[in-house]
Design an enzyme around this catalytic site. Sequence first.
Site, PDB file in Angstrom:
ATOM      1  N   CYS A   4     -21.039   9.534  -5.211  1.00  0.00           N
ATOM      2  CA  CYS A   4     -22.040  10.474  -4.702  1.00  0.00           C
ATOM      3  C   CYS A   4     -22.544  11.356  -5.846  1.00  0.00           C
ATOM      4  O   CYS A   4     -21.767  12.055  -6.498  1.00  0.00           O
ATOM      5  CB  CYS A   4     -21.436  11.336  -3.588  1.00  0.00           C
ATOM      6  SG  CYS A   4     -22.519  12.689  -3.087  1.00  0.00           S
ATOM      7  N   CYS A   7     -21.704  15.050  -5.454  1.00  0.00           N
ATOM      8  CA  CYS A   7     -20.284  15.331  -5.741  1.00  0.00           C
ATOM      9  C   CYS A   7     -20.057  15.366  -7.252  1.00  0.00           C
ATOM     10  O   CYS A   7     -19.265  16.169  -7.747  1.00  0.00           O
ATOM     11  CB  CYS A   7     -19.386  14.291  -5.073  1.00  0.00           C
ATOM     12  SG  CYS A   7     -19.168  14.555  -3.292  1.00  0.00           S
ATOM     13  N   ASP A  30     -33.711  21.276  -8.044  1.00  0.00           N
ATOM     14  CA  ASP A  30     -34.044  19.873  -7.796  1.00  0.00           C
ATOM     15  C   ASP A  30     -34.635  19.269  -9.071  1.00  0.00           C
ATOM     16  O   ASP A  30     -35.468  19.890  -9.733  1.00  0.00           O
ATOM     17  CB  ASP A  30     -35.034  19.753  -6.638  1.00  0.00           C
ATOM     18  CG  ASP A  30     -35.130  18.339  -6.100  1.00  0.00           C
ATOM     19  OD1 ASP A  30     -34.689  18.104  -4.968  1.00  0.00           O
ATOM     20  OD2 ASP A  30     -35.642  17.450  -6.832  1.00  0.00           O
ATOM     21  N   HIS A  46     -17.875  16.967   0.827  1.00  0.00           N
ATOM     22  CA  HIS A  46     -18.802  15.860   1.047  1.00  0.00           C
ATOM     23  C   HIS A  46     -18.984  15.621   2.543  1.00  0.00           C
ATOM     24  O   HIS A  46     -18.091  15.096   3.208  1.00  0.00           O
ATOM     25  CB  HIS A  46     -18.333  14.577   0.365  1.00  0.00           C
ATOM     26  CG  HIS A  46     -19.301  13.446   0.559  1.00  0.00           C
ATOM     27  ND1 HIS A  46     -20.339  13.189  -0.307  1.00  0.00           N
ATOM     28  CD2 HIS A  46     -19.431  12.556   1.574  1.00  0.00           C
ATOM     29  CE1 HIS A  46     -21.063  12.179   0.162  1.00  0.00           C
ATOM     30  NE2 HIS A  46     -20.515  11.767   1.302  1.00  0.00           N
ATOM     31  N   ASN A  87     -33.381  16.942   5.520  1.00  0.00           N
ATOM     32  CA  ASN A  87     -33.746  15.596   5.930  1.00  0.00           C
ATOM     33  C   ASN A  87     -32.502  14.869   6.416  1.00  0.00           C
ATOM     34  O   ASN A  87     -31.415  15.050   5.865  1.00  0.00           O
ATOM     35  CB  ASN A  87     -34.365  14.831   4.748  1.00  0.00           C
ATOM     36  CG  ASN A  87     -35.660  15.472   4.270  1.00  0.00           C
ATOM     37  OD1 ASN A  87     -36.462  15.930   5.079  1.00  0.00           O
ATOM     38  ND2 ASN A  87     -35.861  15.508   2.967  1.00  0.00           N
ATOM     39  N   HIS A  98     -25.471  13.220   0.896  1.00  0.00           N
ATOM     40  CA  HIS A  98     -24.593  14.401   0.854  1.00  0.00           C
ATOM     41  C   HIS A  98     -25.477  15.523   1.380  1.00  0.00           C
ATOM     42  O   HIS A  98     -26.501  15.836   0.751  1.00  0.00           O
ATOM     43  CB  HIS A  98     -24.110  14.659  -0.577  1.00  0.00           C
ATOM     44  CG  HIS A  98     -23.169  15.825  -0.730  1.00  0.00           C
ATOM     45  ND1 HIS A  98     -21.972  15.745  -1.432  1.00  0.00           N
ATOM     46  CD2 HIS A  98     -23.249  17.114  -0.312  1.00  0.00           C
ATOM     47  CE1 HIS A  98     -21.365  16.918  -1.404  1.00  0.00           C
ATOM     48  NE2 HIS A  98     -22.134  17.781  -0.744  1.00  0.00           N
ATOM     49  N   HIS A 100     -27.819  18.348   2.298  1.00  0.00           N
ATOM     50  CA  HIS A 100     -28.426  19.330   1.390  1.00  0.00           C
ATOM     51  C   HIS A 100     -29.622  19.989   2.059  1.00  0.00           C
ATOM     52  O   HIS A 100     -30.352  19.365   2.823  1.00  0.00           O
ATOM     53  CB  HIS A 100     -28.843  18.675   0.076  1.00  0.00           C
ATOM     54  CG  HIS A 100     -29.696  17.447   0.238  1.00  0.00           C
ATOM     55  ND1 HIS A 100     -29.156  16.206   0.515  1.00  0.00           N
ATOM     56  CD2 HIS A 100     -31.036  17.270   0.180  1.00  0.00           C
ATOM     57  CE1 HIS A 100     -30.132  15.325   0.621  1.00  0.00           C
ATOM     58  NE2 HIS A 100     -31.286  15.939   0.427  1.00  0.00           N
ATOM     59  N   HIS A 102     -33.131  21.866   1.264  1.00  0.00           N
ATOM     60  CA  HIS A 102     -34.151  22.110   0.252  1.00  0.00           C
ATOM     61  C   HIS A 102     -34.696  23.524   0.462  1.00  0.00           C
ATOM     62  O   HIS A 102     -35.125  23.868   1.575  1.00  0.00           O
ATOM     63  CB  HIS A 102     -35.330  21.149   0.410  1.00  0.00           C
ATOM     64  CG  HIS A 102     -34.995  19.697   0.206  1.00  0.00           C
ATOM     65  ND1 HIS A 102     -35.294  19.018  -0.951  1.00  0.00           N
ATOM     66  CD2 HIS A 102     -34.397  18.792   1.025  1.00  0.00           C
ATOM     67  CE1 HIS A 102     -34.906  17.753  -0.832  1.00  0.00           C
ATOM     68  NE2 HIS A 102     -34.361  17.585   0.363  1.00  0.00           N
TER      69      HIS A 102
HETATM   70  P1  AMP Z   1     -33.607  13.931   0.143  1.00  0.00           P
HETATM   71  O1  AMP Z   1     -34.810  13.034   0.019  1.00  0.00           O
HETATM   72  O2  AMP Z   1     -33.735  14.951   1.220  1.00  0.00           O
HETATM   73  O3  AMP Z   1     -32.331  13.132   0.236  1.00  0.00           O
HETATM   74  O4  AMP Z   1     -33.561  14.775  -1.188  1.00  0.00           O
HETATM   75  C1  AMP Z   1     -32.848  14.411  -2.317  1.00  0.00           C
HETATM   76  C2  AMP Z   1     -33.302  15.301  -3.434  1.00  0.00           C
HETATM   77  O5  AMP Z   1     -32.345  15.240  -4.473  1.00  0.00           O
HETATM   78  C3  AMP Z   1     -34.654  14.902  -4.038  1.00  0.00           C
HETATM   79  O6  AMP Z   1     -35.570  15.994  -3.919  1.00  0.00           O
HETATM   80  C4  AMP Z   1     -34.313  14.582  -5.492  1.00  0.00           C
HETATM   81  O7  AMP Z   1     -35.324  14.984  -6.396  1.00  0.00           O
HETATM   82  C5  AMP Z   1     -33.025  15.375  -5.685  1.00  0.00           C
HETATM   83  N1  AMP Z   1     -32.136  14.880  -6.738  1.00  0.00           N
HETATM   84  C6  AMP Z   1     -31.707  13.609  -6.925  1.00  0.00           C
HETATM   85  N2  AMP Z   1     -30.882  13.531  -7.976  1.00  0.00           N
HETATM   86  C7  AMP Z   1     -30.778  14.797  -8.468  1.00  0.00           C
HETATM   87  C8  AMP Z   1     -30.083  15.389  -9.567  1.00  0.00           C
HETATM   88  N3  AMP Z   1     -29.299  14.660 -10.377  1.00  0.00           N
HETATM   89  N4  AMP Z   1     -30.217  16.708  -9.796  1.00  0.00           N
HETATM   90  C9  AMP Z   1     -31.007  17.460  -8.991  1.00  0.00           C
HETATM   91  N5  AMP Z   1     -31.681  16.968  -7.940  1.00  0.00           N
HETATM   92  C10 AMP Z   1     -31.591  15.655  -7.681  1.00  0.00           C
HETATM   93 ZN    ZN Z   2     -20.997  14.030  -2.064  1.00  0.00          ZN
END
Ligand code: AMP
Ligand code: ZN
Length: 114
Positions: A4, A7, A30, A46, A87, A98, A100, A102
């Site tokens: 993940c 994680c 992000d 997680h 989402n 995982h 999250h 926004h």
């Molecule tokens: P979701 O589409 O709701 O799953 O959002 C996932 C978010 O994680 C997206 O906006 C990506 O740009 C962001 N993301 C993916 N990898 C990373 C990372 N290594 N560091 C920061 N943000 C990330």
């Molecule tokens: Zn995780």
Amino acid sequence: MEDCIFCKIIKKEIPSEIVYEDEEIIAFKDINPAAPIHILVIPKKHISSIIDMKKEDEATIGRIYSIINKIAEDIGIKEKGFRVILNCGEDGGQEVKHIHFHLLAGKKLGQKIV
Ligand code: AMP
Ligand code: ZN
């Protein structure tokens, strides 16, 4: 969860721009911002998505909103406002499995769905 990406961010195995951290919650920028300010706020535990949260996770998930409030205050977006998005699943467009939240701000946000 070994594979993940969030994680790994929590364990500092991959870099991120952390804006807040305590024992159970972390917030970082992000990597592909959809607004001038785009921060992800996540529990360190997680939990794959909102549908996978358990009763025992209620306090942590609830506290995420208090942390969002604190971050909004700290970075000065409280007056102008912001948007919080979660989402879930395929139709919800969740890519990282995982949970999250926004936090989006810094401009008048478009594409208001509800
Ligand atoms: P979701 O589409 O709701 O799953 O959002 C996932 C978010 O994680 C997206 O906006 C990506 O740009 C962001 N993301 C993916 N990898 C990373 C990372 N290594 N560091 C920061 N943000 C990330
Ligand atoms: Zn995780």
